[in-house]
Design an enzyme around this catalytic site. Structure first.
Site, short mmCIF file in Angstrom:
data_model
loop_
_atom_site.label_atom_id
_atom_site.label_comp_id
_atom_site.label_asym_id
_atom_site.label_seq_id
_atom_site.Cartn_x
_atom_site.Cartn_y
_atom_site.Cartn_z
N ASP A 195 26.36 65.10 50.89
CA ASP A 195 25.51 65.02 49.70
C ASP A 195 24.06 65.36 50.03
O ASP A 195 23.33 65.90 49.20
CB ASP A 195 25.62 63.64 49.02
CG ASP A 195 25.44 63.76 47.51
OD1 ASP A 195 26.23 64.49 46.87
OD2 ASP A 195 24.50 63.17 46.96
N GLU A 220 32.42 68.18 40.56
CA GLU A 220 32.04 66.78 40.79
C GLU A 220 33.26 65.97 41.25
O GLU A 220 33.17 65.18 42.19
CB GLU A 220 31.43 66.17 39.52
CG GLU A 220 29.99 66.61 39.27
CD GLU A 220 29.03 66.07 40.32
OE1 GLU A 220 29.22 64.94 40.81
OE2 GLU A 220 28.07 66.79 40.66
C1 VIB Z 1 27.79 65.86 44.20
C2 VIB Z 1 26.50 65.46 43.56
N1 VIB Z 1 26.34 65.64 42.24
C3 VIB Z 1 25.16 65.31 41.64
C4 VIB Z 1 24.12 64.78 42.38
C5 VIB Z 1 22.80 64.42 41.72
N2 VIB Z 1 21.86 65.49 42.05
C6 VIB Z 1 21.05 65.43 43.11
S1 VIB Z 1 20.21 66.91 43.35
C7 VIB Z 1 20.92 67.62 42.03
C8 VIB Z 1 20.56 69.02 41.61
C9 VIB Z 1 21.61 69.99 41.65
O1 VIB Z 1 22.21 70.09 40.42
C10 VIB Z 1 21.80 66.72 41.42
C11 VIB Z 1 22.59 67.05 40.22
C12 VIB Z 1 24.34 64.60 43.77
N3 VIB Z 1 23.39 64.08 44.59
N4 VIB Z 1 25.53 64.95 44.33
#
Ligand code: VIB
Length: 214
Positions: free
Chosen positions: A46, A199
Site C-alpha cells: 500500500d 480494490e
Molecule cells: C488499495 C488502496 N486503495 C485506496 C487507498 C486510498 N488512497 C491513498 S492514495 C490514493 C490515490 C490514488 O487513487 C488513494 C485512493 C489506498 N491507500 N490503498
C-alpha cells in the site's frame, strides 16, 4: 446531473463491495487475528500504491479546469503525504523494509490509475479516485465498527474513517456528479467497476501473498 449517478455506481458494484468488506483480510484485521506477515505485506504494497497515487493526483490537478477542483485535490495531496509518514513510522518501528517491488496486482492498479489520469477523460479520472477513496472509507469504517481504534492499527483506522475524510470523499463525489454528462456514463461505469475490482483484488493479493512467480 443528480447524485443518482453515485447511487447507481454503488448499486451496480454492490456484489464487489460486499465481497471487499467481508474479505478475510479485513475480517481477520477487525477480529485481531490477522497474521503480522500478511499485515506487513499490505503495509509494503500500500505504501507503493500511495506513492503512485501522488503521481496520479498530480496529473489530475494539472488537468482540473477550475480553482475549486484544484484546491480540493490539493487537500488530498496533503493527506497522501501524511499517509506516507504513517507507513514510514510504522516501518521504522517494526524494522520493515519499504523498498519492495510492486506485485503484478499493485502494478496493474497503479498503472491503471496513471493511464486513466493521462489518457482518460477528467470525469473518468475523478470516478477512479472517488471509487478508491470511498472503498477505503467503507472498508476501514467496517473495521472501526468492530474494532474501534485498536492501537495496532489506530492511525490507519483514524485516517480513513475521520469525519474530515468522509466529507472530503462526499465533496469529491459531488464534483464528479456535477461534471458528468449523459454520454460520460458508459466510460464512468466501466472506470468505477474496474476500480472496485482492483480494490477487491488488492485485499485478496495481500491476503494470499500473490506475487511475481519468477
Ligand atoms: C488499495 C488502496 N486503495 C485506496 C487507498 C486510498 N488512497 C491513498 S492514495 C490514493 C490515490 C490514488 O487513487 C488513494 C485512493 C489506498 N491507500 N490503498
Amino acid at each position: 446531473m443528480p447524485s443518482t449517478l453515485l447511487d447507481e455506481l454503488l448499486a451496480e458494484a454492490r456484489p464487489i463491495w460486499q465481497a471487499m468488506i467481508a474479505h478475510p483480510f479485513l475480517h481477520e484485521l477487525a477480529t485481531g487475528t490477522l497474521s503480522r506477515e500478511r499485515f506487513h505485506f499490505w503495509v509494503q504494497q500500500d505504501y507503493r500504491f500511495v506513492q503512485d497515487g501522488i503521481r496520479f493526483l498530480g496529473l489530475l490537478i494539472a488537468r482540473a479546469p477550475d480553482e475549486e477542483l484544484r484546491r480540493g485535490l490539493l487537500d488530498a495531496a496533503v493527506a497522501f503525504r501524511n499517509e506516507l509518514t504513517i507507513f514510514e513510522e510504522y516501518a521504522r518501528q517494526h524494522a520493515l523494509s519499504l523498498a519492495v517491488e510492486p506485485t503484478p496486482i499493485c502494478l496493474g492498479y497503479t498503472s491503471f490509475l496513471l493511464a486513466t489520469a493521462a489518457t482518460g477523460s477528467l470525469v473518468e479520472a475523478l470516478t477512479v479516485l472517488w471509487c478508491a477513496e470511498k472503498a477505503y472509507y467503507d472498508a476501514w469504517s467496517a473495521v472501526r465498527a468492530q474494532l474501534g481504534l485498536a492501537p495496532a492499527y489506530a492511525r490507519w483506522i483514524e485516517n480513513w474513517t475521520s469525519p474530515q475524510f468522509a466529507s472530503w470523499v462526499d465533496w469529491l463525489g459531488e464534483q464528479l456528479a456535477k461534471r458528468a454528462t449523459t454520454p460520460d456514463r458508459p466510460p464512468i461505469r466501466a472506470a468505477f467497476l474496474a476500480t472496485a475490482r482492483y480494490e477487491y483484488l488488492f485485499w485478496d493479493m495481500v491476503y494470499t501473498g500473490s506475487n511475481w512467480p519468477i
